[in-house]
Design a protein around this motif. Sequence first.
Motif, PDB file in Angstrom:
ATOM      1  N   ALA A   1     -19.383 -13.955  12.272  1.00 24.16           N
ATOM      2  CA  ALA A   1     -19.272 -13.924  10.812  1.00 24.16           C
ATOM      3  C   ALA A   1     -18.867 -15.293  10.267  1.00 24.16           C
ATOM      4  CB  ALA A   1     -18.250 -12.869  10.386  1.00 24.16           C
ATOM      5  N   ALA A   2     -17.965 -15.975  10.981  1.00 25.39           N
ATOM      6  CA  ALA A   2     -17.536 -17.313  10.563  1.00 25.39           C
ATOM      7  C   ALA A   2     -18.703 -18.299  10.610  1.00 25.39           C
ATOM      8  CB  ALA A   2     -16.401 -17.801  11.465  1.00 25.39           C
ATOM      9  N   PHE A   3     -19.590 -18.126  11.583  1.00 26.88           N
ATOM     10  CA  PHE A   3     -20.768 -19.002  11.672  1.00 26.88           C
ATOM     11  C   PHE A   3     -21.615 -18.890  10.404  1.00 26.88           C
ATOM     12  CE2 PHE A   3     -25.288 -19.474  12.583  1.00 26.88           C
ATOM     13  CZ  PHE A   3     -25.340 -20.727  13.173  1.00 26.88           C
ATOM     14  N   PHE A   4     -21.843 -17.658   9.939  1.00 31.20           N
ATOM     15  CA  PHE A   4     -22.678 -17.448   8.754  1.00 31.20           C
ATOM     16  C   PHE A   4     -21.958 -17.836   7.463  1.00 31.20           C
ATOM     17  CE2 PHE A   4     -24.856 -14.726  11.819  1.00 31.20           C
ATOM     18  CZ  PHE A   4     -26.175 -15.071  11.579  1.00 31.20           C
ATOM     19  N   LEU A   5     -20.651 -17.924   7.503  1.00 28.70           N
ATOM     20  CA  LEU A   5     -19.896 -18.336   6.317  1.00 28.70           C
ATOM     21  C   LEU A   5     -19.749 -19.856   6.220  1.00 28.70           C
ATOM     22  CD1 LEU A   5     -16.950 -15.758   6.218  1.00 28.70           C
ATOM     23  CD2 LEU A   5     -18.772 -15.992   4.528  1.00 28.70           C
ATOM     24  N   SER A   6     -19.568 -20.495   7.372  1.00 28.15           N
ATOM     25  CA  SER A   6     -19.188 -21.909   7.366  1.00 28.15           C
ATOM     26  C   SER A   6     -20.284 -22.815   6.812  1.00 28.15           C
ATOM     27  CB  SER A   6     -18.810 -22.357   8.785  1.00 28.15           C
ATOM     28  OG  SER A   6     -19.927 -22.281   9.649  1.00 28.15           O
ATOM     29  N   TYR A   7     -21.535 -22.559   7.155  1.00 28.98           N
ATOM     30  CA  TYR A   7     -22.611 -23.450   6.714  1.00 28.98           C
ATOM     31  C   TYR A   7     -22.793 -23.427   5.199  1.00 28.98           C
ATOM     32  CZ  TYR A   7     -27.078 -25.920   6.683  1.00 28.98           C
ATOM     33  OH  TYR A   7     -28.082 -26.825   6.425  1.00 28.98           O
ATOM     34  N   PRO A   8     -22.955 -22.243   4.577  1.00 24.94           N
ATOM     35  CA  PRO A   8     -23.110 -22.244   3.114  1.00 24.94           C
ATOM     36  C   PRO A   8     -21.894 -22.800   2.379  1.00 24.94           C
ATOM     37  CG  PRO A   8     -23.774 -20.130   4.044  1.00 24.94           C
ATOM     38  CD  PRO A   8     -23.085 -20.892   5.139  1.00 24.94           C
ATOM     39  N   LEU A   9     -20.698 -22.568   2.924  1.00 25.90           N
ATOM     40  CA  LEU A   9     -19.479 -23.026   2.258  1.00 25.90           C
ATOM     41  C   LEU A   9     -19.155 -24.488   2.579  1.00 25.90           C
ATOM     42  CD1 LEU A   9     -17.190 -19.888   2.834  1.00 25.90           C
ATOM     43  CD2 LEU A   9     -18.298 -20.591   0.698  1.00 25.90           C
ATOM     44  N   GLY A  10     -19.797 -25.026   3.601  1.00 21.47           N
ATOM     45  CA  GLY A  10     -19.516 -26.406   3.993  1.00 21.47           C
ATOM     46  C   GLY A  10     -18.182 -26.565   4.699  1.00 21.47           C
ATOM     47  N   TRP A  11     -17.724 -25.498   5.360  1.00 19.40           N
ATOM     48  CA  TRP A  11     -16.434 -25.537   6.059  1.00 19.40           C
ATOM     49  C   TRP A  11     -16.631 -25.908   7.527  1.00 19.40           C
ATOM     50  CZ3 TRP A  11     -13.605 -20.418   4.245  1.00 19.40           C
ATOM     51  CH2 TRP A  11     -13.370 -20.506   2.875  1.00 19.40           C
ATOM     52  N   HIS A  12     -15.577 -26.444   8.122  1.00 21.35           N
ATOM     53  CA  HIS A  12     -15.550 -26.712   9.562  1.00 21.35           C
ATOM     54  C   HIS A  12     -15.639 -25.376  10.298  1.00 21.35           C
ATOM     55  CE1 HIS A  12     -13.635 -27.519  13.479  1.00 21.35           C
ATOM     56  NE2 HIS A  12     -14.076 -28.767  13.325  1.00 21.35           N
ATOM     57  N   LEU A  13     -16.592 -25.263  11.243  1.00 21.18           N
ATOM     58  CA  LEU A  13     -16.857 -23.972  11.879  1.00 21.18           C
ATOM     59  C   LEU A  13     -15.665 -23.457  12.675  1.00 21.18           C
ATOM     60  CD1 LEU A  13     -18.579 -21.595  12.631  1.00 21.18           C
ATOM     61  CD2 LEU A  13     -19.829 -23.043  14.261  1.00 21.18           C
ATOM     62  N   GLY A  14     -15.048 -24.330  13.490  1.00 23.02           N
ATOM     63  CA  GLY A  14     -13.903 -23.885  14.275  1.00 23.02           C
ATOM     64  C   GLY A  14     -12.776 -23.372  13.402  1.00 23.02           C
ATOM     65  N   ALA A  15     -12.485 -24.096  12.326  1.00 18.86           N
ATOM     66  CA  ALA A  15     -11.427 -23.668  11.407  1.00 18.86           C
ATOM     67  C   ALA A  15     -11.807 -22.370  10.705  1.00 18.86           C
ATOM     68  CB  ALA A  15     -11.153 -24.767  10.382  1.00 18.86           C
ATOM     69  N   THR A  16     -13.102 -22.204  10.375  1.00 18.17           N
ATOM     70  CA  THR A  16     -13.554 -20.979   9.709  1.00 18.17           C
ATOM     71  C   THR A  16     -13.366 -19.766  10.614  1.00 18.17           C
ATOM     72  OG1 THR A  16     -15.226 -22.291   8.534  1.00 18.17           O
ATOM     73  CG2 THR A  16     -15.469 -19.905   8.463  1.00 18.17           C
ATOM     74  N   ILE A  17     -13.610 -19.932  11.919  1.00 19.53           N
ATOM     75  CA  ILE A  17     -13.400 -18.826  12.863  1.00 19.53           C
ATOM     76  C   ILE A  17     -11.956 -18.349  12.806  1.00 19.53           C
ATOM     77  CG2 ILE A  17     -13.278 -18.238  15.324  1.00 19.53           C
ATOM     78  CD1 ILE A  17     -15.695 -20.056  15.761  1.00 19.53           C
TER      79      ILE A  17
END
Length: 279
Positions: free
Chosen positions: A238-254
């Motif tokens: 879920a974090a993977f699909f959120l991080s790209y559109p939001l422009g967030w760091h993937l590891g931190a988003t997880i």
Amino acid sequence: MNEFIQFLGEPIAQRSLWACAVIGFANGFVSALVVLKRSSLQIGTISCALLPGIALSILLFGLMQISILIGAVLAGLMVGLGSLFVSRTSKVDQDTALSIMHTVAFAIGYIILVQLGLQQKVDDWLFGSIMSMGNTDLWITYGISAIAVLSITILQRPLTIYIFDTKAAAAMGIPTRAFSYGIFALIILVLVSSLQAVGAFLTLGLLVAPAATMYLLTNRSGLMFWGGGLIGGVGSVAAFFLSYPLGWHLGATIIVVLGSIFLLAYIFSPKYGLLKHKR
């Protein structure tokens, strides 16, 4: 949205998505050991001790991914098992020994990296970079994850007895000392397999939050393993699909996603949640 769909067709995106699923599930599964043993703070300090292993590997062999991973494993094992050995052979408790050893190790690692002129790479090792994982990195992650999940599944009953009652386990003939060292070694291996994905600092959240969430939802230890794996895997994807559109760091988003799931369980758990205590 079209840009994101195009991105999903790229090999780097597909590798990252698989990495999120596998690393999330394996860490969530193993996190039950960390939560049940109440050793989250110990694991947190060990995660920072991986840096000197990385630094020494680069110093001796250059920027080779396999040597960096091996160096991180050896550093984690030396600090983690070393602190356990010191506590068993002196009157210093393990937390004290671990605190001394991990801070000294971290300082040595940082000094070496600065001397090598690699300050810019420190962020990747401390906070992770899933997008930079190659096929070799993924296979190493798959192998460590499979070993961890299979080992715990096969030994789940004696492991559970050992965790809840060490004296009873010893009386039943369970090798408690071997289990103590083995659990530490297994957790460190999983910790290292997540190093490139979420980094040394953030990996603690991945190794604690899934099982901590299940701890609020059930009192059955068996469910904590598989439930933690499911939460870790689904939350990371879920974090993977959120991080790209939001422009967030993937590891931190997880970690943010897993922390949010834990917060929801804390508030709404029918048996142990915050709202239950307010009634």
